[in-house]
Design a protein around this motif. Structure first.
Motif, mmCIF file in Angstrom:
data_model
loop_
_atom_site.group_PDB
_atom_site.id
_atom_site.type_symbol
_atom_site.label_atom_id
_atom_site.label_comp_id
_atom_site.label_asym_id
_atom_site.label_seq_id
_atom_site.Cartn_x
_atom_site.Cartn_y
_atom_site.Cartn_z
ATOM 1 N N GLN A 1 0.828 -1.211 0.000
ATOM 2 C CA GLN A 1 0.000 0.000 0.000
ATOM 3 C C GLN A 1 0.865 1.266 0.000
ATOM 4 O O GLN A 1 1.978 1.283 0.510
ATOM 5 C CB GLN A 1 -0.917 0.028 1.223
ATOM 6 C CG GLN A 1 -1.972 -1.044 1.216
ATOM 7 C CD GLN A 1 -2.990 -0.853 0.114
ATOM 8 O OE1 GLN A 1 -3.329 0.260 -0.274
ATOM 9 N NE2 GLN A 1 -3.488 -1.959 -0.418
ATOM 10 N N ASP A 2 0.306 2.311 -0.530
ATOM 11 C CA ASP A 2 0.933 3.619 -0.557
ATOM 12 C C ASP A 2 1.097 4.146 0.876
ATOM 13 O O ASP A 2 0.186 4.017 1.699
ATOM 14 C CB ASP A 2 0.048 4.567 -1.372
ATOM 15 C CG ASP A 2 0.587 5.962 -1.417
ATOM 16 O OD1 ASP A 2 1.687 6.156 -1.972
ATOM 17 O OD2 ASP A 2 -0.103 6.857 -0.884
ATOM 18 N N LYS A 3 2.241 4.760 1.160
ATOM 19 C CA LYS A 3 2.533 5.263 2.503
ATOM 20 C C LYS A 3 1.486 6.283 2.962
ATOM 21 O O LYS A 3 1.073 6.282 4.119
ATOM 22 C CB LYS A 3 3.932 5.868 2.546
ATOM 23 C CG LYS A 3 4.382 6.247 3.930
ATOM 24 C CD LYS A 3 5.819 6.707 3.936
ATOM 25 C CE LYS A 3 6.257 7.069 5.341
ATOM 26 N NZ LYS A 3 7.653 7.475 5.395
ATOM 27 N N LYS A 4 1.046 7.137 2.066
ATOM 28 C CA LYS A 4 0.043 8.152 2.407
ATOM 29 C C LYS A 4 -1.258 7.479 2.862
ATOM 30 O O LYS A 4 -1.875 7.900 3.845
ATOM 31 C CB LYS A 4 -0.207 9.059 1.208
ATOM 32 C CG LYS A 4 -1.091 10.233 1.503
ATOM 33 C CD LYS A 4 -1.199 11.152 0.299
ATOM 34 C CE LYS A 4 -2.100 12.324 0.610
ATOM 35 N NZ LYS A 4 -2.216 13.233 -0.531
ATOM 36 N N PHE A 5 -1.663 6.436 2.162
ATOM 37 C CA PHE A 5 -2.864 5.682 2.533
ATOM 38 C C PHE A 5 -2.704 5.083 3.928
ATOM 39 O O PHE A 5 -3.620 5.139 4.748
ATOM 40 C CB PHE A 5 -3.131 4.567 1.507
ATOM 41 C CG PHE A 5 -4.159 3.575 1.966
ATOM 42 C CD1 PHE A 5 -5.509 3.877 1.876
ATOM 43 C CD2 PHE A 5 -3.779 2.342 2.483
ATOM 44 C CE1 PHE A 5 -6.466 2.959 2.299
ATOM 45 C CE2 PHE A 5 -4.722 1.419 2.910
ATOM 46 C CZ PHE A 5 -6.071 1.739 2.817
ATOM 47 N N ILE B 1 -0.767 6.080 6.418
ATOM 48 C CA ILE B 1 -0.775 7.144 7.431
ATOM 49 C C ILE B 1 -2.203 7.598 7.707
ATOM 50 O O ILE B 1 -2.594 7.776 8.861
ATOM 51 C CB ILE B 1 0.129 8.312 7.000
ATOM 52 C CG1 ILE B 1 1.593 7.866 7.044
ATOM 53 C CG2 ILE B 1 -0.096 9.541 7.875
ATOM 54 C CD1 ILE B 1 2.568 8.832 6.405
ATOM 55 N N GLU B 2 -2.993 7.767 6.658
ATOM 56 C CA GLU B 2 -4.399 8.150 6.828
ATOM 57 C C GLU B 2 -5.159 7.092 7.620
ATOM 58 O O GLU B 2 -5.958 7.417 8.500
ATOM 59 C CB GLU B 2 -5.071 8.354 5.469
ATOM 60 C CG GLU B 2 -4.692 9.636 4.780
ATOM 61 C CD GLU B 2 -5.343 9.759 3.414
ATOM 62 O OE1 GLU B 2 -6.415 9.153 3.179
ATOM 63 O OE2 GLU B 2 -4.771 10.469 2.567
ATOM 64 N N ASN C 1 -4.187 7.357 11.250
ATOM 65 C CA ASN C 1 -4.729 8.573 11.858
ATOM 66 C C ASN C 1 -6.234 8.508 12.084
ATOM 67 O O ASN C 1 -6.757 9.166 12.978
ATOM 68 C CB ASN C 1 -4.378 9.805 11.015
ATOM 69 C CG ASN C 1 -2.904 10.144 11.101
ATOM 70 O OD1 ASN C 1 -2.228 9.802 12.069
ATOM 71 N ND2 ASN C 1 -2.408 10.807 10.081
#
Length: 122
Positions: A93-97, A99-100, A103
């Motif tokens: 998975q994408d790192k941004k995904f 982190i979201e 969070n």
């Protein structure tokens, strides 16, 4: 095996039993710690020392569960293999995904959902 050498051991302040010892390159320096067995004292001290905690516990009302950032309500024998599979799936998975996703997680909601699941099974 981390922590088997005397010179590799540090002690976590506030824990008054033999579980206060921690490897310098393991729990002592980690930002996130898995507490795989119910241990409210350790979970609370690790949290107070600024670590993120993930616990595995059968009781959503326990201090261990309430002190954690992420509480997994299950038996450790089932939870660890399932966590391993999820980690393998999330590696792509994408790192941004990711982190979201982290969070947005709310452990209080998680514990409440766990209680509701227990009530449904009564």
């Amino acid at each position: 095996i981390l922590g088997h050498l005397d010179d590799d051991i540090e002690y976590i302040d506030g824990i008054k039993n033999n579980r206060a010892s921690a490897s310098k390159t393991g729990i002592y320096s980690a930002d996130t710690v898995l507490v795989p067995l119910e241990d409210g004292d350790r979970a609370e001290i690790l949290k107070k020392s600024g670590k993120n905690t993930i616990t595995i516990d059968l009781n959503p009302l326990s201090r261990t569960s309430k002190m954690s950032d992420i509480s997994i309500m299950d038996n450790i024998v089932r939870a660890i293999p399932y966590m391993t599979k999820i980690a393998e799936d999330l590696k792509t998975q994408d790192k941004k995904f990711l982190i979201e996703m982290v969070n947005e997680f709310d452990n209080e909601e998680n514990l409440e959902e766990s209680l509701q699941q227990i009530k449904l099974k009564e």
